[in-house]
Design an enzyme around this catalytic site. Structure first.
Site, mmCIF file in Angstrom:
data_model
loop_
_atom_site.group_PDB
_atom_site.id
_atom_site.type_symbol
_atom_site.label_atom_id
_atom_site.label_comp_id
_atom_site.label_asym_id
_atom_site.label_seq_id
_atom_site.Cartn_x
_atom_site.Cartn_y
_atom_site.Cartn_z
ATOM 1 N N ARG A 124 2.608 -6.067 9.560
ATOM 2 C CA ARG A 124 1.888 -4.923 10.130
ATOM 3 C C ARG A 124 2.376 -4.595 11.538
ATOM 4 O O ARG A 124 2.402 -3.427 11.927
ATOM 5 C CB ARG A 124 0.393 -5.190 10.109
ATOM 6 C CG ARG A 124 -0.183 -5.202 8.706
ATOM 7 C CD ARG A 124 -1.638 -5.600 8.719
ATOM 8 N NE ARG A 124 -2.229 -5.565 7.398
ATOM 9 C CZ ARG A 124 -3.194 -6.383 7.003
ATOM 10 N NH1 ARG A 124 -3.684 -7.295 7.835
ATOM 11 N NH2 ARG A 124 -3.690 -6.282 5.784
ATOM 12 N N LYS B 149 0.807 -1.220 0.000
ATOM 13 C CA LYS B 149 0.000 0.000 0.000
ATOM 14 C C LYS B 149 0.845 1.278 0.000
ATOM 15 O O LYS B 149 2.055 1.236 0.243
ATOM 16 C CB LYS B 149 -0.924 -0.018 1.214
ATOM 17 C CG LYS B 149 -1.991 -1.108 1.149
ATOM 18 C CD LYS B 149 -2.859 -1.031 2.391
ATOM 19 C CE LYS B 149 -4.034 -1.977 2.326
ATOM 20 N NZ LYS B 149 -4.878 -1.852 3.538
ATOM 21 N N THR C 66 -5.251 -6.707 11.057
ATOM 22 C CA THR C 66 -5.519 -5.557 10.191
ATOM 23 C C THR C 66 -5.116 -4.246 10.852
ATOM 24 O O THR C 66 -4.506 -3.385 10.221
ATOM 25 C CB THR C 66 -7.013 -5.519 9.805
ATOM 26 O OG1 THR C 66 -7.334 -6.745 9.140
ATOM 27 C CG2 THR C 66 -7.320 -4.356 8.886
ATOM 28 N N HIS D 158 -2.271 -5.131 1.776
ATOM 29 C CA HIS D 158 -3.546 -5.845 1.672
ATOM 30 C C HIS D 158 -3.195 -7.285 1.341
ATOM 31 O O HIS D 158 -2.305 -7.549 0.531
ATOM 32 C CB HIS D 158 -4.414 -5.269 0.541
ATOM 33 C CG HIS D 158 -5.538 -6.192 0.172
ATOM 34 N ND1 HIS D 158 -6.722 -6.217 0.856
ATOM 35 C CD2 HIS D 158 -5.622 -7.167 -0.778
ATOM 36 C CE1 HIS D 158 -7.506 -7.150 0.330
ATOM 37 N NE2 HIS D 158 -6.857 -7.737 -0.661
ATOM 38 N N ARG E 179 -1.694 -14.251 5.234
ATOM 39 C CA ARG E 179 -2.495 -13.571 6.263
ATOM 40 C C ARG E 179 -1.778 -13.605 7.618
ATOM 41 O O ARG E 179 -1.755 -12.610 8.338
ATOM 42 C CB ARG E 179 -3.878 -14.213 6.388
ATOM 43 C CG ARG E 179 -4.768 -14.057 5.180
ATOM 44 C CD ARG E 179 -5.279 -12.686 4.956
ATOM 45 N NE ARG E 179 -6.182 -12.251 6.017
ATOM 46 C CZ ARG E 179 -6.784 -11.086 6.035
ATOM 47 N NH1 ARG E 179 -6.592 -10.220 5.064
ATOM 48 N NH2 ARG E 179 -7.578 -10.756 7.021
#
Length: 157
Positions: free
Chosen positions: A105, A12, A94, A121, A88
């Site tokens: 993340r 992103k 998230t 993402h 994932r």
């Protein structure tokens, strides 16, 4: 028996402008995932709205579209054993504040004001991966090739 899958990853805008592209790609390759398609694109609003269709009625939809269309992004298709689940797990929660250290993340995500800059993402299911891959890639943009072990030890050069 293992199941080979493909999944979509988008690096992103917050990761692109912070120079994290190489670090993120490296993590996936070191995990043994194979990049079968990759390109840098500037997502237009129409494509962004198709991609995030399931969020259309949510209050953050406009901000999400504004964010993903702000700068170029890197889109890639990764292939490997249980690729959707593996990616994932590597991505982490998230919301970066909930993401474990060691996840992408958890290590690189930021919360700036009300914005969540969560770096990547990752498709959340095999079905969404298939849909998302078809939004960003034509079949001829995805490649089959052997990994080093196959190339050197099984099939020869």
């Amino acid at each position: 028996m293992s199941e080979t899958e493909r999944t979509l990853v988008i690096i992103k805008p917050d990761a692109v402008v912070r120079g994290l592209i190489g670090e993120i790609i490296s993590r996936f390759e070191k995990k043994g995932l194979k990049i079968v398609g990759m390109k840098m694109i500037w997502i237009d609003r129409e494509l962004a709205e198709k991609h995030y269709e399931e969020h259309r009625e949510k209050p953050f939809f406009k901000a999400l579209i504004d964010y993903i269309t702000k700068t170029p992004v890197v889109v890639m298709v990764l292939e490997g054993r249980y690729a959707v689940e593996v990616v994932r797990k590597m991505a982490g929660a998230t919301d970066p504040k909930d993401a474990a250290p060691g996840t992408i993340r958890g290590d690189f995500g930021l919360e700036v004001s009300d914005a969540i800059c969560n770096v990547i993402h990752a498709s959340d299911s095999k079905e969404s991966a298939e849909r998302e891959i078809s939004l960003f890639f034509k079949p001829e943009e995805l490649f089959e090739y052997p990994r080093a072990a196959d190339w050197f030890y099984k099939k020869g050069i």
